[in-house]
Design an enzyme around this catalytic site. Sequence first.
Site, mmCIF file in Angstrom:
data_model
loop_
_atom_site.group_PDB
_atom_site.id
_atom_site.type_symbol
_atom_site.label_atom_id
_atom_site.label_comp_id
_atom_site.label_asym_id
_atom_site.label_seq_id
_atom_site.Cartn_x
_atom_site.Cartn_y
_atom_site.Cartn_z
ATOM 1 N N GLU A 270 -10.384 -7.591 2.959
ATOM 2 C CA GLU A 270 -9.443 -7.613 4.087
ATOM 3 C C GLU A 270 -8.919 -6.195 4.350
ATOM 4 O O GLU A 270 -7.722 -5.945 4.436
ATOM 5 C CB GLU A 270 -8.278 -8.584 3.847
ATOM 6 C CG GLU A 270 -7.564 -8.973 5.143
ATOM 7 C CD GLU A 270 -6.362 -9.878 4.931
ATOM 8 O OE1 GLU A 270 -6.512 -11.100 5.139
ATOM 9 O OE2 GLU A 270 -5.289 -9.376 4.572
ATOM 10 N N GLU B 143 4.136 -4.030 3.159
ATOM 11 C CA GLU B 143 2.705 -4.327 3.260
ATOM 12 C C GLU B 143 1.902 -3.256 3.990
ATOM 13 O O GLU B 143 0.775 -2.931 3.592
ATOM 14 C CB GLU B 143 2.499 -5.689 3.945
ATOM 15 C CG GLU B 143 2.867 -6.881 3.086
ATOM 16 C CD GLU B 143 4.335 -7.259 3.123
ATOM 17 O OE1 GLU B 143 4.710 -8.247 2.482
ATOM 18 O OE2 GLU B 143 5.124 -6.553 3.801
ATOM 19 N N HIS C 185 10.544 -21.255 1.375
ATOM 20 C CA HIS C 185 10.170 -20.295 0.343
ATOM 21 C C HIS C 185 11.254 -20.286 -0.730
ATOM 22 O O HIS C 185 12.429 -20.544 -0.456
ATOM 23 C CB HIS C 185 10.032 -18.902 0.973
ATOM 24 C CG HIS C 185 9.254 -17.932 0.152
ATOM 25 N ND1 HIS C 185 9.814 -17.252 -0.901
ATOM 26 C CD2 HIS C 185 7.964 -17.531 0.218
ATOM 27 C CE1 HIS C 185 8.904 -16.451 -1.444
ATOM 28 N NE2 HIS C 185 7.774 -16.614 -0.786
#
Length: 383
Positions: free
Chosen positions: A119, A133, A255
């Site tokens: 990826e 990220e 979450h």
Amino acid sequence: MKKILLVFGTRPEAIKMAPLVKEFQKYPETFDTKVCVTGQHRQMLDQVLDLFEITPDYDLNIMKQGQDLYDVTARVLTGMRDVLRDAKPDVVLVHGDTTTSTAAALASFYQQIPVGHVEAGLRTQNIYSPWPEEMNRQITGRIAEYDFAPTPLSRENLLKENVSADKIRVTGNTVIDALYMVVDKIKNSILLEGTIISELKKSGYDISRLRNGKKLVLITGHRRENFGEGFISMCNAIKTLTEQYPEVDFVYPMHLNPNVRKPIHEVFGEDLSNLGNMFFIEPLEYLSFVYLMEKSNIVLTDSGGIQEEAPGLGKPVLVMRDTTERPEALEAGTVKLVGTDYDKIVKEVSALIDNREYYDSMSKAVNPYGDGKACERIVKTLL
């Protein structure tokens, strides 16, 4: 025989790397395949390992209460030192944009072991969105010897950064491989489907509510950049939608992060049971989540992987972020950015519920992320 070490630590990584582990294991004469998990996510990671029947050869088990990015990076980096010395891999494969992938790539670089980046090439070009990220994947990209780009646009991003063309292979995204594997598994087992329905009911949602054409909006949220006011705005928008559309079910698997749960309680109250058509449930195992996503009509999320998965099932995705490293989905029309803007979220979800033509324009768009054969292409490259 070539020694391959696959390293991952979060649930999304595990989902995307699991089918690749399975593909390498088809060639025991050619590849000595080993798996190292860091445990950056613990419980959610273990669920995926169980689902795909993967037993790690190494487990750094770094998860500690209250750790921050410094802790995660340092523990992965130092933990990988001994793993690499023991495994002596010819190639280390890491995935995407997590702290695990960057620290593992750096550890491999320190021992001059080639890194394959699965990826590779996703970019927003804003190092703080998503954070951390975007910087993680850029650093990993600089170290990588093999770049497995999911789309032609990802390849273009890498070429613009002067990555040599012969290092890049466009493969599609392995998440589609995982998705199709799981959907097939569910469809071929009435017993398994029954277990999933039972698990969902225990988690707080009865799938039988969707009989007679009732609609479902599936919600997820976890991004650091949305903590605080962003999550408050998202929750207020969701609350308004539940009031405007009492005939539509809204399901939000929460979450575990307290920064996600706190604003939910601030907006919806301490008691999250008996909220009519709003269902806050505990985090789901991947199998149950895919099943729920397949049954949903609309997905409202700030996740990265879901932007790829949901269109593979024909579900429109509204992304609660200001930027995305997956512009192919925007261009294809499978995804739309709404940020954490209260008005945009309410407007776009309403349009998808009320306007069939608008809904079809997103749900029937072609998913740009692949055909389920990404892992096959990656393994062939390394053969």
